[in-house]
Structure formats: C-alpha cells, structure tokens
Design an enzyme around this catalytic site. Structure first.
Site, short mmCIF file in Angstrom:
data_model
loop_
_atom_site.label_atom_id
_atom_site.label_comp_id
_atom_site.label_asym_id
_atom_site.label_seq_id
_atom_site.Cartn_x
_atom_site.Cartn_y
_atom_site.Cartn_z
N GLY A 33 -92.73 30.13 3.68
CA GLY A 33 -93.86 29.24 3.42
C GLY A 33 -93.93 27.98 4.28
N ASP B 89 -92.56 23.91 -7.25
CA ASP B 89 -93.23 24.26 -8.50
C ASP B 89 -92.24 23.96 -9.64
OD1 ASP B 89 -93.98 26.20 -10.70
OD2 ASP B 89 -95.66 26.58 -9.36
N GLY C 272 -89.05 24.07 -9.26
CA GLY C 272 -87.87 23.47 -8.64
C GLY C 272 -86.67 24.39 -8.62
N LYS D 12 -95.85 20.15 -7.69
CA LYS D 12 -96.54 20.19 -8.99
C LYS D 12 -95.66 19.49 -10.01
CE LYS D 12 -98.30 24.84 -7.94
NZ LYS D 12 -98.27 26.26 -8.33
P1 5GP Z 1 -90.23 27.08 -7.55
O1 5GP Z 1 -88.89 27.71 -7.35
O2 5GP Z 1 -90.28 25.61 -7.24
O3 5GP Z 1 -90.80 27.40 -8.91
O4 5GP Z 1 -91.23 27.82 -6.60
C1 5GP Z 1 -91.11 27.75 -5.27
C2 5GP Z 1 -91.77 28.92 -4.56
O5 5GP Z 1 -92.75 29.59 -5.35
C3 5GP Z 1 -92.49 28.37 -3.37
O6 5GP Z 1 -91.64 28.27 -2.26
C4 5GP Z 1 -93.60 29.37 -3.21
O7 5GP Z 1 -93.13 30.47 -2.45
C5 5GP Z 1 -93.91 29.85 -4.62
N1 5GP Z 1 -95.03 29.08 -5.19
C6 5GP Z 1 -95.00 28.16 -6.18
N2 5GP Z 1 -96.21 27.67 -6.44
C7 5GP Z 1 -97.05 28.30 -5.58
C8 5GP Z 1 -98.47 28.21 -5.35
O8 5GP Z 1 -99.24 27.48 -5.98
N3 5GP Z 1 -98.96 29.02 -4.37
C9 5GP Z 1 -98.18 29.86 -3.64
N4 5GP Z 1 -98.78 30.59 -2.70
N5 5GP Z 1 -96.85 29.96 -3.82
C10 5GP Z 1 -96.30 29.19 -4.79
#
Ligand code: 5GP
Ligand code: MG
Ligand code: MG
Length: 183
Positions: A48, A105, A107, A133
């Site tokens: 990403g 998101d 984390g 977020k």
């Molecule tokens: P976390 O581990 O913080 O919950 O999520 C991180 C990963 O989830 C990000 O690197 C991304 O790949 C995916 N992700 C989280 N939120 C979004 C979003 O709103 N859109 C997209 N495309 N990917 C997201």
C-alpha cells in the site's frame, strides 16, 4: 472522475491528488527538520505504501536511505495469525527508523511491524502514515508522529490502497459510499 464503481460498490472522490501533494510537502518539511543530521532509514510497508513513499521521498531534503518490507500473515499452529516481516535486507541496528504506512486502521499490522523492528536493535522508530482512522485504533502507540489525514471509519481506495487488488493505480483517494436503503 468523481465516482467509480468496483464490483457492486460505489466510491466517491474523497481526497484529490493536489491535496495529497500539499499535505505530503508539509510532512516532508517536518521530517527534514527533525532528521536533518540523523541519516534516517525510511521503511515502507508494501504494497500500500508505494505511491506515498515515492511522493514523500521527493519532499525529504536530508540524507536518508529507503527500504521496503512486507508483512506476511500466515496461520500458525495455534489459532492466532503470526505475522512475519519480510525483506528487511539491510543492517538496521543503531539506525533511526521511519516506518512509512499507507493507512492505520486497527493498528494490528503496525504493532507487528514495530515489534519486529524493535528486535533488530534499531535506535528509534517513528511512524509516518498517510491516513489514520483514530476511531478504529485498538492499540496505543507513542510513536505515530506524522499523519497525513485523520479520517472516519470509512473504506478508502486509490493512491496505493486497494479493493481486491484493484484501484492502487488511481492518483486520488476515493471513499466507499453506502447504498441508501431509503432513497
Ligand atoms: P490495520 O492492521 O491497521 O487494521 O490495517 C492495516 C491494513 O489494512 C492497511 O495496511 C491496509 O492494507 C488495510 N486497510 C485498512 N483500512 C483500509 C481502507 O480503508 N482501505 C483499504 N484499501 N485498505 C485498508
Ligand atoms: Mg499498510
Ligand atoms: Mg489491502
């Protein structure tokens, strides 16, 4: 392009590339001031981060190095997912690290990335994320220093971020708009 549709989901333009570039310019200045004589290593978390990293690095005007890692998640023998950091490929001991993330998101992935880097005896770890977020965060961090845009609980695509592998190539960021049942 104000609206796009992927599968049956509707997305509308949310943050255009001009806004993204303006914000990144300021982030680059902040980082350059703070890291002027530290020769930091920017560690981008693929996939990403690829567009963000490319634009961010053009706005960082101090000596630095750039590297990329990937977080692989696989099912361990226990029920929980174990995540492994792939591709470090250089000696990071004693180095000032700036993790470059597309979005934070919950984390969860960031926590795994930080834990893995901490084992490599780095000097310091800061986090630079284009999007965050805050309402979704499930961990406490004291090193998320640079955030481009704080957004609500919405699903966004474009500028490196995907939906089922699609949309990473879009220069602007779009957000999912829920179908209105009452309209
Ligand atoms: P976390 O581990 O913080 O919950 O999520 C991180 C990963 O989830 C990000 O690197 C991304 O790949 C995916 N992700 C989280 N939120 C979004 C979003 O709103 N859109 C997209 N495309 N990917 C997201
Ligand atoms: Mg990411
Ligand atoms: Mg994804």
């Amino acid at each position: 392009m104000k609206h796009i549709q992927i599968d049956n989901l509707d997305f509308e333009l949310f943050i255009d590339y001009e806004q993204i570039k303006k914000r990144i310019r300021l982030m680059g200045i902040d980082i350059s001031v703070k890291y002027a004589d530290k020769n930091p290593v920017f560690v981008g978390v693929l996939n990403g981060c690829f567009m963000f990293m490319a634009d961010l690095m053009k706005q960082v005007h101090v000596p630095c190095e750039v590297s990329f890692v990937k977080l692989s998640s696989y099912q361990g023998t226990q029920q929980d997912h174990i995540k492994e950091l792939l591709g470090v490929g250089m000696d990071l001991s004693g180095r000032e690290i700036i993790i470059v993330e597309d979005i934070i998101d919950s984390g969860n992935s960031l926590q795994h990335t930080i834990a893995a880097l901490e084992k490599l005896n780095v000097a310091s770890i800061a986090v630079c994320a284009l999007l965050m977020k805050p309402d979704c965060l499930q961990h406490e961090f004291d090193n998320i220093t640079y955030v481009g845009f704080e957004i609500d609980r919405e699903f966004v695509v474009g500028y490196g971020l995907d939906y089922n592998g699609q949309c990473r190539n879009l220069p602007d960021i779009y957000k999912n708009v829920a179908h209105s049942e009452t309209a």
